[in-house]
Design a protein around this motif. Structure first.
Motif, PDB file in Angstrom:
ATOM      1  N   VAL A  17     -13.454 -41.310  45.704  1.00 41.49           N
ATOM      2  CA  VAL A  17     -12.359 -42.266  45.892  1.00 41.49           C
ATOM      3  C   VAL A  17     -11.189 -41.572  46.585  1.00 41.49           C
ATOM      4  O   VAL A  17     -10.538 -42.143  47.469  1.00 41.49           O
ATOM      5  N   LEU A  18     -10.925 -40.334  46.196  1.00 46.15           N
ATOM      6  CA  LEU A  18      -9.858 -39.562  46.849  1.00 46.15           C
ATOM      7  C   LEU A  18     -10.140 -39.425  48.347  1.00 46.15           C
ATOM      8  O   LEU A  18      -9.242 -39.595  49.172  1.00 46.15           O
ATOM      9  N   GLU A  19     -11.381 -39.117  48.697  1.00 43.73           N
ATOM     10  CA  GLU A  19     -11.739 -38.984  50.111  1.00 43.73           C
ATOM     11  C   GLU A  19     -11.565 -40.311  50.846  1.00 43.73           C
ATOM     12  O   GLU A  19     -11.108 -40.342  51.990  1.00 43.73           O
ATOM     13  N   ASP A  20     -11.917 -41.395  50.194  1.00 42.11           N
ATOM     14  CA  ASP A  20     -11.890 -42.709  50.838  1.00 42.11           C
ATOM     15  C   ASP A  20     -10.484 -43.303  50.921  1.00 42.11           C
ATOM     16  O   ASP A  20     -10.127 -43.921  51.933  1.00 42.11           O
ATOM     17  N   ARG A  21      -9.680 -43.099  49.884  1.00 42.51           N
ATOM     18  CA  ARG A  21      -8.406 -43.810  49.771  1.00 42.51           C
ATOM     19  C   ARG A  21      -7.173 -42.912  49.746  1.00 42.51           C
ATOM     20  O   ARG A  21      -6.051 -43.417  49.844  1.00 42.51           O
ATOM     21  N   LEU A  26      -5.841 -43.604  44.544  1.00 40.83           N
ATOM     22  CA  LEU A  26      -6.685 -43.169  43.438  1.00 40.83           C
ATOM     23  C   LEU A  26      -6.174 -43.744  42.118  1.00 40.83           C
ATOM     24  O   LEU A  26      -4.998 -43.631  41.799  1.00 40.83           O
ATOM     25  N   SER A  27      -7.063 -44.364  41.375  1.00 41.16           N
ATOM     26  CA  SER A  27      -6.727 -44.888  40.055  1.00 41.16           C
ATOM     27  C   SER A  27      -7.998 -44.921  39.219  1.00 41.16           C
ATOM     28  O   SER A  27      -9.112 -44.870  39.762  1.00 41.16           O
ATOM     29  N   THR A  28      -7.831 -45.013  37.922  1.00 40.02           N
ATOM     30  CA  THR A  28      -9.021 -45.125  37.075  1.00 40.02           C
ATOM     31  C   THR A  28      -9.758 -46.429  37.353  1.00 40.02           C
ATOM     32  O   THR A  28     -10.982 -46.484  37.274  1.00 40.02           O
ATOM     33  N   ARG A  29      -9.012 -47.477  37.703  1.00 43.53           N
ATOM     34  CA  ARG A  29      -9.662 -48.744  38.046  1.00 43.53           C
ATOM     35  C   ARG A  29     -10.499 -48.601  39.315  1.00 43.53           C
ATOM     36  O   ARG A  29     -11.622 -49.117  39.397  1.00 43.53           O
ATOM     37  N   ALA A  30      -9.958 -47.893  40.322  1.00 42.29           N
ATOM     38  CA  ALA A  30     -10.704 -47.693  41.565  1.00 42.29           C
ATOM     39  C   ALA A  30     -11.970 -46.888  41.307  1.00 42.29           C
ATOM     40  O   ALA A  30     -13.022 -47.152  41.901  1.00 42.29           O
ATOM     41  N   VAL A  31     -11.879 -45.906  40.422  1.00 42.71           N
ATOM     42  CA  VAL A  31     -13.061 -45.109  40.077  1.00 42.71           C
ATOM     43  C   VAL A  31     -14.076 -45.983  39.350  1.00 42.71           C
ATOM     44  O   VAL A  31     -15.281 -45.920  39.633  1.00 42.71           O
ATOM     45  N   VAL A  46     -12.582 -39.751  30.484  1.00 46.41           N
ATOM     46  CA  VAL A  46     -11.474 -38.900  30.962  1.00 46.41           C
ATOM     47  C   VAL A  46     -10.154 -39.151  30.219  1.00 46.41           C
ATOM     48  O   VAL A  46      -9.171 -38.442  30.453  1.00 46.41           O
ATOM     49  N   LYS A  47     -10.127 -40.141  29.348  1.00 45.48           N
ATOM     50  CA  LYS A  47      -8.977 -40.465  28.481  1.00 45.48           C
ATOM     51  C   LYS A  47      -7.784 -41.063  29.213  1.00 45.48           C
ATOM     52  O   LYS A  47      -7.310 -42.137  28.867  1.00 45.48           O
ATOM     53  N   THR A  48      -7.239 -40.371  30.223  1.00 44.64           N
ATOM     54  CA  THR A  48      -6.073 -40.860  30.958  1.00 44.64           C
ATOM     55  C   THR A  48      -6.219 -40.484  32.432  1.00 44.64           C
ATOM     56  O   THR A  48      -7.023 -39.619  32.785  1.00 44.64           O
ATOM     57  N   LYS A  49      -5.395 -41.106  33.270  1.00 45.73           N
ATOM     58  CA  LYS A  49      -5.405 -40.723  34.684  1.00 45.73           C
ATOM     59  C   LYS A  49      -4.962 -39.284  34.858  1.00 45.73           C
ATOM     60  O   LYS A  49      -5.522 -38.546  35.679  1.00 45.73           O
ATOM     61  N   ALA A  50      -3.956 -38.859  34.092  1.00 42.43           N
ATOM     62  CA  ALA A  50      -3.475 -37.475  34.192  1.00 42.43           C
ATOM     63  C   ALA A  50      -4.593 -36.493  33.868  1.00 42.43           C
ATOM     64  O   ALA A  50      -4.750 -35.464  34.541  1.00 42.43           O
ATOM     65  N   ARG A  51      -5.372 -36.807  32.857  1.00 45.08           N
ATOM     66  CA  ARG A  51      -6.503 -35.929  32.499  1.00 45.08           C
ATOM     67  C   ARG A  51      -7.557 -35.954  33.593  1.00 45.08           C
ATOM     68  O   ARG A  51      -8.154 -34.925  33.904  1.00 45.08           O
ATOM     69  N   MET A  52      -7.783 -37.113  34.183  1.00 39.23           N
ATOM     70  CA  MET A  52      -8.735 -37.203  35.285  1.00 39.23           C
ATOM     71  C   MET A  52      -8.299 -36.318  36.450  1.00 39.23           C
ATOM     72  O   MET A  52      -9.120 -35.618  37.055  1.00 39.23           O
ATOM     73  N   LEU A  53      -6.998 -36.315  36.755  1.00 39.09           N
ATOM     74  CA  LEU A  53      -6.487 -35.476  37.831  1.00 39.09           C
ATOM     75  C   LEU A  53      -6.700 -33.993  37.525  1.00 39.09           C
ATOM     76  O   LEU A  53      -7.032 -33.202  38.411  1.00 39.09           O
ATOM     77  N   GLU A  54      -6.504 -33.609  36.265  1.00 41.70           N
ATOM     78  CA  GLU A  54      -6.748 -32.210  35.883  1.00 41.70           C
ATOM     79  C   GLU A  54      -8.202 -31.829  36.104  1.00 41.70           C
ATOM     80  O   GLU A  54      -8.501 -30.754  36.641  1.00 41.70           O
ATOM     81  N   LEU A  55      -9.105 -32.699  35.697  1.00 37.93           N
ATOM     82  CA  LEU A  55     -10.533 -32.416  35.857  1.00 37.93           C
ATOM     83  C   LEU A  55     -10.928 -32.374  37.330  1.00 37.93           C
ATOM     84  O   LEU A  55     -11.758 -31.552  37.743  1.00 37.93           O
ATOM     85  N   MET A  56     -10.326 -33.252  38.126  1.00 37.55           N
ATOM     86  CA  MET A  56     -10.585 -33.237  39.568  1.00 37.55           C
ATOM     87  C   MET A  56     -10.075 -31.947  40.198  1.00 37.55           C
ATOM     88  O   MET A  56     -10.751 -31.332  41.027  1.00 37.55           O
ATOM     89  N   ALA A  57      -8.860 -31.541  39.809  1.00 40.63           N
ATOM     90  CA  ALA A  57      -8.290 -30.308  40.343  1.00 40.63           C
ATOM     91  C   ALA A  57      -9.177 -29.120  39.996  1.00 40.63           C
ATOM     92  O   ALA A  57      -9.430 -28.246  40.832  1.00 40.63           O
ATOM     93  N   ASP A  58      -9.674 -29.088  38.776  1.00 42.42           N
ATOM     94  CA  ASP A  58     -10.550 -27.989  38.371  1.00 42.42           C
ATOM     95  C   ASP A  58     -11.851 -28.013  39.163  1.00 42.42           C
ATOM     96  O   ASP A  58     -12.389 -26.953  39.517  1.00 42.42           O
ATOM     97  N   ALA A  59     -12.345 -29.206  39.456  1.00 40.57           N
ATOM     98  CA  ALA A  59     -13.577 -29.318  40.247  1.00 40.57           C
ATOM     99  C   ALA A  59     -13.364 -28.796  41.666  1.00 40.57           C
ATOM    100  O   ALA A  59     -14.248 -28.146  42.240  1.00 40.57           O
ATOM    101  N   VAL A  60     -12.198 -29.064  42.237  1.00 42.54           N
ATOM    102  CA  VAL A  60     -11.893 -28.544  43.576  1.00 42.54           C
ATOM    103  C   VAL A  60     -11.876 -27.021  43.556  1.00 42.54           C
ATOM    104  O   VAL A  60     -12.485 -26.362  44.408  1.00 42.54           O
ATOM    105  N   VAL A  61     -11.203 -26.444  42.579  1.00 40.66           N
ATOM    106  CA  VAL A  61     -11.152 -24.985  42.471  1.00 40.66           C
ATOM    107  C   VAL A  61     -12.551 -24.434  42.181  1.00 40.66           C
ATOM    108  O   VAL A  61     -12.881 -23.316  42.591  1.00 40.66           O
TER     109      VAL A  61
END
Length: 199
Positions: A17-21, A26-31, A46-61
Motif C-alpha cells: 500500500v505504501l508503494e501504491d499510495r 497508508l491506513s489500516t483500512r487501506a491495508v 498490528v493493534k494500532t496504525k502506529a504499531r503497524m508503522l513500527e513493524l513496517m519500519a523494522d521490515a525495511v531495515v
C-alpha cells in the motif's frame, strides 16, 4: 480469517500500500481493503496504525544484508550506512516511514548493534559511538526524506528562485544543490561524521 492471516502478511500488504499510495495514503483500512478483510482483522494483528508503522519500519531495515562487509571497522561503518540508505530508497517514502518510529524490533536492533560495534571497533568510546550512531541515522533519515520528496524539476526551481543580486551566496553554490547531488551530499556528510572518530 485472523487464524489464516499472519502479522508478516499484514506488514507485507502495508508495504505494498505504501508503494501504491505513499505514506499519506497508508491506513489500516487501506491495508484491510488490499487484503480483502475487515479493518478489525488487521488491527487484531498490528493493534494500532502506529504499531503497524513500527513493524513496517523494522521490515525495511530488515532488508539490509550483512554479507561481505569490510573487516576494517571504519570501512564497515561506512558500508553499513550506505546499505541503510539503499534500504530506505528502495521504498516509496521509506525515510518518512522510518522517521519518528522507535521500534525495539529484531531487524532495527540488529542493524544498530552492528553499526555501533563498527564505531566502537574504530576507536570510539561508548558515548561517542552512541552519539555518532544517532547522528548518522538522523542525517540519513533527513537527507533521504528530502531526496524522496524532491520534485523532478528541483534544479529548474532553484535556478528560477536564486537570483545573483538577491541571493549572491546561494547563487554561487546553486550548482551543488540540485537533485542529482544527493549521492555526493550523502558521501560528504557521512565522511564528515566519521572523520570525528579517533584515527
Amino acid at each position: 480469517m485472523t487464524g489464516q492471516l499472519t502479522r508478516e502478511a499484514v506488514v507485507d500488504a502495508a508495504l505494498q500500500v505504501l508503494e501504491d499510495r505513499g505514506l499519506e495514503g497508508l491506513s489500516t483500512r487501506a491495508v484491510a481493503d488490499s487484503l480483502g478483510v475487515r479493518m478489525n482483522t488487521v488491527l487484531w494483528h498490528v493493534k494500532t496504525k502506529a504499531r503497524m508503522l513500527e513493524l513496517m519500519a523494522d521490515a525495511v531495515v530488515g532488508e539490509i544484508g550483512y554479507a561481505d562487509l569490510p573487516s576494517p571497522p571504519r570501512q564497515r561503518a561506512r558500508e553499513l550506512a550506505h546499505r541503510y540508505r539503499r534500504a530506505l530508497l528502495a521504498h516509496r517514502d521509506g525515510a518518512a516511514l522510518v522517521t519518528g518510529t522507535y521500534p525495539a524490533e529484531p531487524h532495527t536492533l540488529r542493524f544498530a548493534d552492528r553499526f555501533v560495534d563498527a564505531l566502537l571497533g574504530a576507536g570510539a568510546d561508548e558515548e561517542q559511538a552512541a552519539w555518532t550512531g544517532w547522528t548518522v541515522i538522523y542525517f540519513l533519515l533527513g537527507l533521504v526524506q528530502e531526496e524522496q520528496a524532491a520534485p523532478d524539476q528541483l534544479d529548474d526551481r532553484l535556478a528560477r528562485a536564486v537570483d545573483a543580486s538577491t541571493h549572491p551566496a546561494l547563487h554561487r553554490v546553486a550548482a551543488h544543490m540540485g537533485r542529482d547531488t544527493f549521492e555526493d551530499r550523502f558521501t560528504f556528510g557521512l565522511e564528515a561524521l566519521l572523520a570525528r572518530l579517533p584515527e
